[in-house]
Design a protein around this motif. Structure first.
Motif, PDB file in Angstrom:
ATOM      1  N   SER A   2      46.609  44.013  49.396  1.00 20.62           N
ATOM      2  CA  SER A   2      45.485  43.675  48.523  1.00 20.62           C
ATOM      3  C   SER A   2      44.425  42.866  49.262  1.00 20.62           C
ATOM      4  O   SER A   2      44.735  42.038  50.102  1.00 20.62           O
ATOM      5  N   LEU A   3      43.165  43.125  48.906  1.00 24.53           N
ATOM      6  CA  LEU A   3      42.042  42.340  49.413  1.00 24.53           C
ATOM      7  C   LEU A   3      41.657  41.348  48.331  1.00 24.53           C
ATOM      8  O   LEU A   3      41.425  41.723  47.185  1.00 24.53           O
ATOM      9  N   ILE A   4      41.606  40.077  48.698  1.00 23.82           N
ATOM     10  CA  ILE A   4      41.314  39.007  47.755  1.00 23.82           C
ATOM     11  C   ILE A   4      39.986  38.359  48.120  1.00 23.82           C
ATOM     12  O   ILE A   4      39.753  38.009  49.276  1.00 23.82           O
ATOM     13  N   LEU A   5      39.126  38.199  47.129  1.00 20.37           N
ATOM     14  CA  LEU A   5      37.862  37.483  47.295  1.00 20.37           C
ATOM     15  C   LEU A   5      38.068  36.061  46.787  1.00 20.37           C
ATOM     16  O   LEU A   5      38.382  35.853  45.618  1.00 20.37           O
ATOM     17  N   ILE A   6      37.919  35.085  47.673  1.00 23.63           N
ATOM     18  CA  ILE A   6      38.066  33.664  47.333  1.00 23.63           C
ATOM     19  C   ILE A   6      36.674  33.097  47.074  1.00 23.63           C
ATOM     20  O   ILE A   6      35.812  33.156  47.956  1.00 23.63           O
ATOM     21  N   VAL A   7      36.456  32.542  45.887  1.00 23.81           N
ATOM     22  CA  VAL A   7      35.150  31.990  45.530  1.00 23.81           C
ATOM     23  C   VAL A   7      35.328  30.523  45.146  1.00 23.81           C
ATOM     24  O   VAL A   7      36.026  30.200  44.191  1.00 23.81           O
ATOM     25  N   ASP A   8      34.713  29.644  45.904  1.00 24.02           N
ATOM     26  CA  ASP A   8      34.765  28.212  45.593  1.00 24.02           C
ATOM     27  C   ASP A   8      33.645  27.526  46.359  1.00 24.02           C
ATOM     28  O   ASP A   8      33.391  27.876  47.516  1.00 24.02           O
ATOM     29  N   ASP A   9      32.968  26.564  45.739  1.00 28.31           N
ATOM     30  CA  ASP A   9      31.899  25.857  46.423  1.00 28.31           C
ATOM     31  C   ASP A   9      32.428  24.813  47.400  1.00 28.31           C
ATOM     32  O   ASP A   9      31.691  24.319  48.240  1.00 28.31           O
ATOM     33  N   ALA A  31      33.508  33.556  49.498  1.00 26.04           N
ATOM     34  CA  ALA A  31      32.133  33.311  49.080  1.00 26.04           C
ATOM     35  C   ALA A  31      32.016  31.878  48.589  1.00 26.04           C
ATOM     36  O   ALA A  31      32.963  31.316  48.038  1.00 26.04           O
ATOM     37  N   GLU A  32      30.833  31.293  48.784  1.00 25.39           N
ATOM     38  CA  GLU A  32      30.595  29.903  48.415  1.00 25.39           C
ATOM     39  C   GLU A  32      30.063  29.750  46.993  1.00 25.39           C
ATOM     40  O   GLU A  32      30.224  28.705  46.376  1.00 25.39           O
ATOM     41  N   ASP A  33      29.411  30.796  46.474  1.00 24.18           N
ATOM     42  CA  ASP A  33      28.842  30.697  45.132  1.00 24.18           C
ATOM     43  C   ASP A  33      28.886  32.054  44.433  1.00 24.18           C
ATOM     44  O   ASP A  33      29.300  33.055  45.017  1.00 24.18           O
ATOM     45  N   GLY A  34      28.449  32.063  43.196  1.00 26.01           N
ATOM     46  CA  GLY A  34      28.533  33.266  42.387  1.00 26.01           C
ATOM     47  C   GLY A  34      27.682  34.419  42.891  1.00 26.01           C
ATOM     48  O   GLY A  34      28.092  35.580  42.817  1.00 26.01           O
ATOM     49  N   ILE A  35      26.510  34.129  43.398  1.00 24.58           N
ATOM     50  CA  ILE A  35      25.622  35.182  43.897  1.00 24.58           C
ATOM     51  C   ILE A  35      26.245  35.857  45.125  1.00 24.58           C
ATOM     52  O   ILE A  35      26.290  37.084  45.227  1.00 24.58           O
ATOM     53  N   GLU A  36      26.726  35.049  46.040  1.00 26.37           N
ATOM     54  CA  GLU A  36      27.393  35.592  47.228  1.00 26.37           C
ATOM     55  C   GLU A  36      28.654  36.364  46.821  1.00 26.37           C
ATOM     56  O   GLU A  36      28.946  37.429  47.363  1.00 26.37           O
ATOM     57  N   ALA A  37      29.383  35.838  45.843  1.00 23.38           N
ATOM     58  CA  ALA A  37      30.600  36.500  45.367  1.00 23.38           C
ATOM     59  C   ALA A  37      30.286  37.866  44.778  1.00 23.38           C
ATOM     60  O   ALA A  37      31.000  38.847  45.043  1.00 23.38           O
ATOM     61  N   LEU A  38      29.240  37.947  43.983  1.00 20.89           N
ATOM     62  CA  LEU A  38      28.863  39.223  43.381  1.00 20.89           C
ATOM     63  C   LEU A  38      28.479  40.238  44.460  1.00 20.89           C
ATOM     64  O   LEU A  38      28.904  41.395  44.414  1.00 20.89           O
ATOM     65  N   ASP A  39      27.695  39.810  45.441  1.00 20.86           N
ATOM     66  CA  ASP A  39      27.312  40.701  46.542  1.00 20.86           C
ATOM     67  C   ASP A  39      28.544  41.226  47.277  1.00 20.86           C
ATOM     68  O   ASP A  39      28.651  42.417  47.561  1.00 20.86           O
ATOM     69  N   ILE A  42      30.705  43.689  45.163  1.00 24.64           N
ATOM     70  CA  ILE A  42      30.117  45.034  45.130  1.00 24.64           C
ATOM     71  C   ILE A  42      30.335  45.743  46.466  1.00 24.64           C
ATOM     72  O   ILE A  42      30.683  46.922  46.510  1.00 24.64           O
ATOM     73  N   LYS A  43      30.162  45.019  47.551  1.00 23.76           N
ATOM     74  CA  LYS A  43      30.275  45.616  48.885  1.00 23.76           C
ATOM     75  C   LYS A  43      31.718  45.962  49.255  1.00 23.76           C
ATOM     76  O   LYS A  43      31.990  47.042  49.782  1.00 23.76           O
ATOM     77  N   TYR A  44      32.669  45.060  48.989  1.00 17.65           N
ATOM     78  CA  TYR A  44      34.041  45.227  49.469  1.00 17.65           C
ATOM     79  C   TYR A  44      35.040  45.685  48.400  1.00 17.65           C
ATOM     80  O   TYR A  44      36.141  46.094  48.733  1.00 17.65           O
ATOM     81  N   ILE A  45      34.679  45.566  47.131  1.00 20.46           N
ATOM     82  CA  ILE A  45      35.541  45.927  45.993  1.00 20.46           C
ATOM     83  C   ILE A  45      36.958  45.351  46.165  1.00 20.46           C
ATOM     84  O   ILE A  45      37.922  46.065  46.419  1.00 20.46           O
ATOM     85  N   PRO A  46      37.077  44.024  46.035  1.00 26.08           N
ATOM     86  CA  PRO A  46      38.390  43.393  46.192  1.00 26.08           C
ATOM     87  C   PRO A  46      39.332  43.753  45.040  1.00 26.08           C
ATOM     88  O   PRO A  46      38.886  44.105  43.949  1.00 26.08           O
TER      89      PRO A  46
END
Length: 55
Positions: A2-9, A31-39, A42-46
């Motif tokens: 699994s690919l996991i996207l970690i989002v935390d400031d 990703a550091e914030d919500g905008i970066e996380a959304l990008d 979409i790009k990597y589909i975790p």
């Protein structure tokens, strides 16, 4: 695996999450914030998005 996207400031919280996931053999992006996380979502589909990791 699994690919996991970690989002935390907090870079410390992202580091803790990365260490925990790496030890279990998971692949991850971060990703550091919500905008970066959304990008990146979409790009990597975790498979999983981990928000505001706390230990």
């Amino acid at each position: 695996m699994s690919l996991i996207l970690i989002v935390d400031d907090s870079s410390d919280n992202r580091m803790r999450a990365k260490l925990a996931l790496k030890n279990e053999g998971y692949k991850f992006i971060e990703a550091e914030d919500g905008i970066e996380a959304l990008d990146k979502a979409i790009k990597y589909i975790p498979n999983i998005i981990l928000l505001n990791f706390r230990r």
